[in-house]
Design a protein around this motif. Structure first.
Motif: not given
Length: 409
Positions: A13, A16, A48, A51-52, A55
């Motif tokens: 976490d 992330r 990465a 993915r971010q 989000d």
């Protein structure tokens, strides 16, 4: 086994969140920018970043700009991403700076740009009634200007000793406040919107780190000269608060050559010498203006009143002498001075620089001494930054917290 699994999840976490903050900050600095460029600039892997970015887009903080994608090359076009701002809307933040004569209300986007602003005078309002009055004015202002855009919350900035963790004004001498739960009072008056509170000198310093000159991220000192005089120190992108969040009280810093008496019993203290209150009283005593209002003095100087100009230069040199002391003690990459006349007129900033360089033993570079990057919009930008700072440091957690606290209430 359970402990190891829990520790692994917490570490994941943390990574992330750190990666999301890195992506968001890279887009702030370079956007619109393709994801591949974000990976190259940030040092994160393309996976990465993807993915971010996904989000952050889902949370409404980023948006894709397919209309800016390059064409004609080999392979899949690179679609740039940017902060969610501009004509397509995007989230906004309210800001309020509570000064002694008035409050400044603002609406700020994710780049720290002011979309709307208004002044709320404090004439005839008792200090105990001020939070409710400001909250009513701010609520009407936000209802008028958000126009359906998601309001993440409100940042509030005020002088004096402020504990941001508790949302409390520990001490504000001009208002006579002690342990005032200002953040909670404003939130109630706003109908439940999240309110984050901090000292105005620290807020401006943080806005310089987030949105201002690159040197501010290495080290800076910020000196705020208004009715309240205080300061803030930033190192490696963090603003120092100290035990009890009491850092930055420079009201009684001695100004070389000043003999002005101070209520503390000494003479030559910075606030007694250079504050707006001191300037206004001197201007009235000299017959420059009919009432102790710094804006009137600045306006008189701009209209050609030599007495007003002389007084503002005297104040600028006193501020410069105080800056010299801060330079010698801390030797930062940047000294940011928020002082009304020098923000509006570069000649007064030159007076501050000249006095500082004359007295400093370590600084021979006047360009290290600057006015805030936002100029006349400094106060609403700084207030909004109180909330935006946590958003850029921990975007995923901050949005979750804001949703739990009632974002868009």
């Amino acid at each position: 086994m359970t402990t190891t699994s829990h520790g692994s999840r917490m570490a994941g976490d943390g990574r992330r969140e750190a990666n999301a903050a890195t992506v968001l900050r890279t887009v702030l600095d370079h956007g619109p920018v393709a994801r591949g460029a974000v990976a190259r600039l940030s040092g994160l892997s393309p996976a990465a970043v993807s993915r971010q970015a996904t989000d952050l887009t889902r949370l409404g903080l980023l948006r894709e700009l397919p209309e800016l994608a390059g064409g004609g090359g080999v392979g899949r076009p690179q679609i740039p991403v940017d902060l969610h701002i501009g004509a397509t809307g995007g989230p906004v933040v309210g800001g309020v700076h509570l000064g002694v004569p008035s409050s400044t209300l603002g609406l700020v986007d994710l780049r720290g740009r002011v979309l709307a602003r208004r002044t709320h005078p404090h004439d005839g309002i008792a200090p105990d009634a001020l939070p409710a009055s400001v909250a009513r004015a701010l609520r009407g202002f936000l209802d008028e200007h958000t126009r359906g855009r998601p309001l993440l919350g409100v940042g509030a900035a005020v002088g004096g000793w402020v504990d941001p963790a508790e949302g409390v004004v520990v001490r504000h001498d001009a208002f006579g406040w002690r342990r005032r739960p200002l953040a909670a009072e404003l939130a109630r008056g706003l109908g439940g919107h999240t309110v984050r509170l901090d000292n105005h000198a620290r807020s401006i310093a943080q806005s310089e780190i987030l949105f201002g000159r690159p040197a501010a991220r290495r080290s800076l000192v910020h000196l705020f000269v208004g009715n309240v005089v205080d300061a803030a120190v930033g190192l490696a992108g963090l603003v120092h608060q100290g035990p009890g969040s009491a850092a930055g009280d420079v009201a009684h810093l001695p100004v070389p050559d000043s003999t002005v008496p101070c209520p503390c019993g000494r003479s030559g203290c910075l606030e007694a010498t250079a504050s707006n209150t001191a300037l206004g009283l001197t201007a009235v005593r000299r017959g420059i203006v009919p009432e102790p209002d710094t804006f009137l003095v600045v306006d008189a100087a701009a209209a050609g009143d030599r007495r007003a100009d002389r007084l503002l230069r005297e104040r600028a040199r006193a501020v410069g002498r105080a800056v010299a002391l801060l330079l010698d003690v801390l030797n930062p990459d940047l000294v940011v001075v928020t002082e009304q006349a020098s923000v509006l007129e570069p000649d007064y900033l030159d007076e501050i620089r000249g006095a500082a360089i004359d007295l400093s033993h370590v600084c021979d570079d006047p360009e290290r001494i600057v006015s805030p990057h936002a100029g006349p919009a400094t106060l609403p930008v700084a207030a909004g930054t109180v909330l935006l700072n946590s958003l850029f440091k921990t975007p995923l957690r901050t949005v979750d917290e804001l949703l739990a606290e009632g974002v868009g209430h």
